[in-house]
Design a protein around this motif. Sequence first.
Motif, PDB file in Angstrom:
ATOM      1  N   ASP A 154      46.550  97.927  41.635  1.00 19.35           N
ATOM      2  CA  ASP A 154      45.824  97.543  42.945  1.00 19.35           C
ATOM      3  C   ASP A 154      44.366  97.187  42.466  1.00 19.35           C
ATOM      4  N   ALA A 155      43.764  97.997  41.532  1.00 22.36           N
ATOM      5  CA  ALA A 155      42.274  97.709  41.226  1.00 22.36           C
ATOM      6  C   ALA A 155      42.369  96.325  40.529  1.00 22.36           C
ATOM      7  N   LEU A 156      43.161  95.986  39.940  1.00 17.63           N
ATOM      8  CA  LEU A 156      43.064  94.754  39.209  1.00 17.63           C
ATOM      9  C   LEU A 156      43.346  93.530  40.230  1.00 17.63           C
ATOM     10  N   GLN A 157      44.254  93.816  41.218  1.00 15.14           N
ATOM     11  CA  GLN A 157      44.661  92.676  42.347  1.00 15.14           C
ATOM     12  C   GLN A 157      43.372  92.582  43.020  1.00 15.14           C
ATOM     13  N   ASP A 158      42.691  93.610  43.334  1.00 14.30           N
ATOM     14  CA  ASP A 158      41.383  93.647  44.108  1.00 14.30           C
ATOM     15  C   ASP A 158      40.270  92.854  43.593  1.00 14.30           C
ATOM     16  N   ALA A 159      40.391  92.816  41.966  1.00  8.19           N
ATOM     17  CA  ALA A 159      39.126  92.391  41.190  1.00  8.19           C
ATOM     18  C   ALA A 159      39.598  90.911  41.144  1.00  8.19           C
ATOM     19  N   ALA A 198      37.374  87.815  42.414  1.00  2.00           N
ATOM     20  CA  ALA A 198      36.686  86.847  41.357  1.00  2.00           C
ATOM     21  C   ALA A 198      36.972  85.258  42.096  1.00  2.00           C
ATOM     22  N   PHE A 199      38.233  85.093  42.751  1.00  2.00           N
ATOM     23  CA  PHE A 199      38.774  84.123  43.381  1.00  2.00           C
ATOM     24  C   PHE A 199      37.802  83.616  44.518  1.00  2.00           C
ATOM     25  N   ARG A 200      37.309  84.857  45.194  1.00  2.00           N
ATOM     26  CA  ARG A 200      36.363  84.275  46.236  1.00  2.00           C
ATOM     27  C   ARG A 200      35.027  84.132  45.762  1.00  2.00           C
ATOM     28  N   ARG A 218      33.205  92.669  34.447  1.00  2.00           N
ATOM     29  CA  ARG A 218      32.172  93.402  35.307  1.00  2.00           C
ATOM     30  C   ARG A 218      32.768  93.618  36.618  1.00  2.00           C
ATOM     31  N   ILE A 219      33.824  92.503  37.271  1.00  2.00           N
ATOM     32  CA  ILE A 219      34.431  92.601  38.551  1.00  2.00           C
ATOM     33  C   ILE A 219      35.488  93.655  38.449  1.00  2.00           C
ATOM     34  N   VAL A 220      36.167  93.809  37.275  1.00  2.00           N
ATOM     35  CA  VAL A 220      37.335  94.706  37.259  1.00  2.00           C
ATOM     36  C   VAL A 220      36.621  96.322  37.053  1.00  2.00           C
ATOM     37  N   VAL A 221      35.529  96.358  36.472  1.00  2.00           N
ATOM     38  CA  VAL A 221      35.111  97.727  36.237  1.00  2.00           C
ATOM     39  C   VAL A 221      34.692  98.068  37.725  1.00  2.00           C
ATOM     40  N   ASN A 222      33.834  97.156  38.201  1.00  2.00           N
ATOM     41  CA  ASN A 222      33.529  97.612  39.819  1.00  2.00           C
ATOM     42  C   ASN A 222      34.525  97.858  40.639  1.00  2.00           C
ATOM     43  N   ALA A 223      35.838  97.173  40.620  1.00  2.00           N
ATOM     44  CA  ALA A 223      36.908  97.547  41.364  1.00  2.00           C
ATOM     45  C   ALA A 223      37.385  98.890  41.061  1.00  2.00           C
ATOM     46  N   CYS A 224      37.412  99.182  39.746  1.00  2.00           N
ATOM     47  CA  CYS A 224      37.884 100.514  39.342  1.00  2.00           C
ATOM     48  C   CYS A 224      37.000 101.646  39.650  1.00  2.00           C
ATOM     49  N   HIS A 225      35.749 101.305  39.696  1.00  2.00           N
ATOM     50  CA  HIS A 225      34.578 102.080  40.078  1.00  2.00           C
ATOM     51  C   HIS A 225      34.690 102.561  41.574  1.00  2.00           C
TER      52      HIS A 225
END
Length: 208
Positions: free
Chosen positions: A51-56, A60-62, A79-86
């Motif tokens: 779910d976090a990866l999909q959010d990331a 990124a797409f947007r 960085r976007i993935v880390v922020n989504a996980c965070h």
Amino acid sequence: MDAVHELPDRELLTRHSQGDDQAFAVLVRRHRERLWAVSIRMMGDREEASDALQDAFLSAFRAADRFRGESQVSTWLHRIVVNACHDRLRRRKVRPATPTEDDTLDVLSNERLGRAGGGPDHAARTETRLDVQAALDLLPLEQRLALTLVDMLGYRVEEAAQILEVASGTVKSRCARGRAKLLPSLAHLRNPQPPRDVTSGRGGATPS
């Protein structure tokens, strides 16, 4: 004309921003494996990590048209993935049920804490992973993120600093404090008790 899949990351991101409907998919396929490794080790749970990866990827797409080129595209994606996980870790406490074989935390447990010796069986490895994950869950989030990148995924301190958008010295400090907090909880992995000899003593047969 170069095929889309052969283009460098920045060109792919530019083409995506300009409306190319293939460019972003190529970028995702190129970096998905490494980004998944970050997400699963951050979250400790496959469903949460997915779910976090999909959010990331959606973020990124947007946000592709806002990429300013101050770092590599791969660093920007990390960085976007880390922020989504965070964000997910901050909203809820995530604990894995039973980690699968490729969800291991072997780098941390083996390199930082030392091998217990011999070849542990599957049950012992699973128990070790659960112990390490439980200990990580107790760390402040910024220390957990730094340790995950540096100790588990093998990023250089400078790379982790770029991903986390902090100074290299801050990453070093967070890692050092995190390791110091982990060691008391995981000392039994470094100095395991010898197995009890069931062939002698009470209830066992006396060796000849």
